[in-house]
Structure formats: structure tokens, C-alpha cells
Design a protein around this motif. Structure first.
Motif, short mmCIF file in Angstrom:
data_model
loop_
_atom_site.label_atom_id
_atom_site.label_comp_id
_atom_site.label_asym_id
_atom_site.label_seq_id
_atom_site.Cartn_x
_atom_site.Cartn_y
_atom_site.Cartn_z
N ILE A 189 37.40 55.22 39.59
CA ILE A 189 38.23 54.02 39.57
C ILE A 189 37.83 53.12 38.42
O ILE A 189 38.68 52.46 37.80
CB ILE A 189 38.21 53.28 40.94
N GLY A 190 36.55 53.11 38.05
CA GLY A 190 36.09 52.32 36.91
C GLY A 190 36.70 52.80 35.60
O GLY A 190 37.15 52.01 34.78
N ILE A 191 36.70 54.10 35.40
CA ILE A 191 37.32 54.67 34.20
C ILE A 191 38.80 54.34 34.17
O ILE A 191 39.34 53.93 33.13
CB ILE A 191 37.07 56.19 34.13
N LEU A 223 43.18 48.50 31.50
CA LEU A 223 42.91 47.19 30.90
C LEU A 223 42.47 47.28 29.44
O LEU A 223 42.03 46.28 28.87
CB LEU A 223 41.84 46.45 31.72
N ASN A 224 42.57 48.44 28.84
CA ASN A 224 42.08 48.65 27.48
C ASN A 224 42.52 47.55 26.49
O ASN A 224 41.69 47.07 25.72
CB ASN A 224 42.49 50.03 26.97
N ILE A 271 43.72 47.72 39.40
CA ILE A 271 43.11 48.30 40.61
C ILE A 271 44.16 49.09 41.40
O ILE A 271 43.92 50.22 41.83
CB ILE A 271 42.48 47.20 41.48
N ARG A 272 45.34 48.50 41.58
CA ARG A 272 46.41 49.18 42.33
C ARG A 272 46.83 50.48 41.64
O ARG A 272 47.01 51.51 42.30
CB ARG A 272 47.61 48.26 42.50
N TYR A 290 46.20 57.01 39.69
CA TYR A 290 45.33 57.73 38.77
C TYR A 290 44.02 58.29 39.33
O TYR A 290 43.56 59.32 38.88
CB TYR A 290 45.00 56.84 37.56
N CYS A 291 43.39 57.62 40.30
CA CYS A 291 42.05 58.04 40.72
C CYS A 291 42.09 59.27 41.62
O CYS A 291 42.43 59.20 42.80
CB CYS A 291 41.32 56.90 41.43
#
Length: 140
Positions: free
Chosen positions: A52-54, A60-61, A108-109, A115-116
Motif C-alpha cells: 500500500i505504501g508503494i 501521489l508522485n 489510500i482508497r 492497486y494493492c
């Protein structure tokens, strides 16, 4: 994807995946191990945090220059009876920076819902919370 695990004796294993990095695992003394590695359940929670961090950093890049730090704490609640699977997991994001809660919650959503791969693979209820600049922020 293929991961190979090799028994090292006792309850210890080492595993390696396509990335080529070793993952050391061992059971705690309560399960006959010597504690010479992460337990598999620790690795699962760590994998969830990393996944989830990646994802959120990718989403947010364009705004990463506005973020000073991102810390992720994953708290798992497990069943008492065997198998002692996770029944609930809480992920707490602690973020410092000049970014709006709306942007962070969107990331986060998207990470959670789209994606996660790790969170999508779990049966446990996974809940998220956000601490932004020292203040708990409700989902927007």
C-alpha cells in the motif's frame, strides 16, 4: 510469480523471489523456533505495508515534494483458535507535509480498492486511518 523457500533446520526457512532478495523466516520459541528471522505473519503485515505504501507514493508522485515523511503501522488481530488467521487489520498512515487530506485519502482508497495486490488477497477486514501532520483526519 514464483518464490522458492529452503529449510534451514529447526523451524527456519529462507525464501527468494524473482527480485533475488533473501527473506529470512523462523518461528518464535513458543513454536519451536529460535527467532532467527521474521515470522511469516510479520512478513505478511510488512508486505501489506509495503504494497500500500508503494501504491500511495505512485499515486501521489506529483505531490511527493510536498511530503516530508510517510510512516505506516499495521496492526493485526488474530483468531484464538487454529488457524490463528488475521480477522482484522488496521493500517495507520502517519504523514507529515503540506498536502491536503483529500489527496491522501484518494490515494489510500485507490491503493486499497484498485492497486494493492496484498490487501486484495486477504480475507481479513482491512481498515485504514490517517494521521496528517500530527492530527487524525477522517476519510473525505
Amino acid at each position: 510469480m514464483n518464490v522458492q523457500a529452503k529449510w534451514l533446520g529447526g523451524r527456519a526457512f529462507t525464501a527468494v523471489g524473482p527480485s533475488g532478495f533473501d527473506m529470512s523466516m523462523d518461528a518464535t520459541a513458543a513454536y519451536g523456533g529460535e527467532g532467527n528471522g521474521n515470522t511469516p505473519t510479520e512478513m505478511l503485515l510488512g508486505a501489506l505495508a509495503g504494497c500500500i505504501g508503494i501504491d500511495i507514493t505512485m499515486i501521489l508522485n506529483p505531490h511527493l515534494d510536498q511530503i516530508k515523511s510517510i510512516d505506516i503501522e499495521v496492526k493485526g488481530t488474530r483468531r484464538e483458535e487454529l488457524p490463528t488467521a488475521f480477522t482484522a487489520i488496521e493500517i495507520v498512515f502517519t504523514i507529515e507535509g503540506e498536502i491536503t487530506p483529500k489527496k491522501v485519502w484518494r490515494a489510500i482508497r485507490l491503493g486499497k480498492d484498485k492497486y494493492c495486490a496484498v490487501s486484495a488477497s486477504l480475507k481479513a477486514d482491512v481498515h485504514f486511518s490517517l494521521m496528517l501532520n500530527g492530527v487524525q483526519v477522517e476519510e473525505v
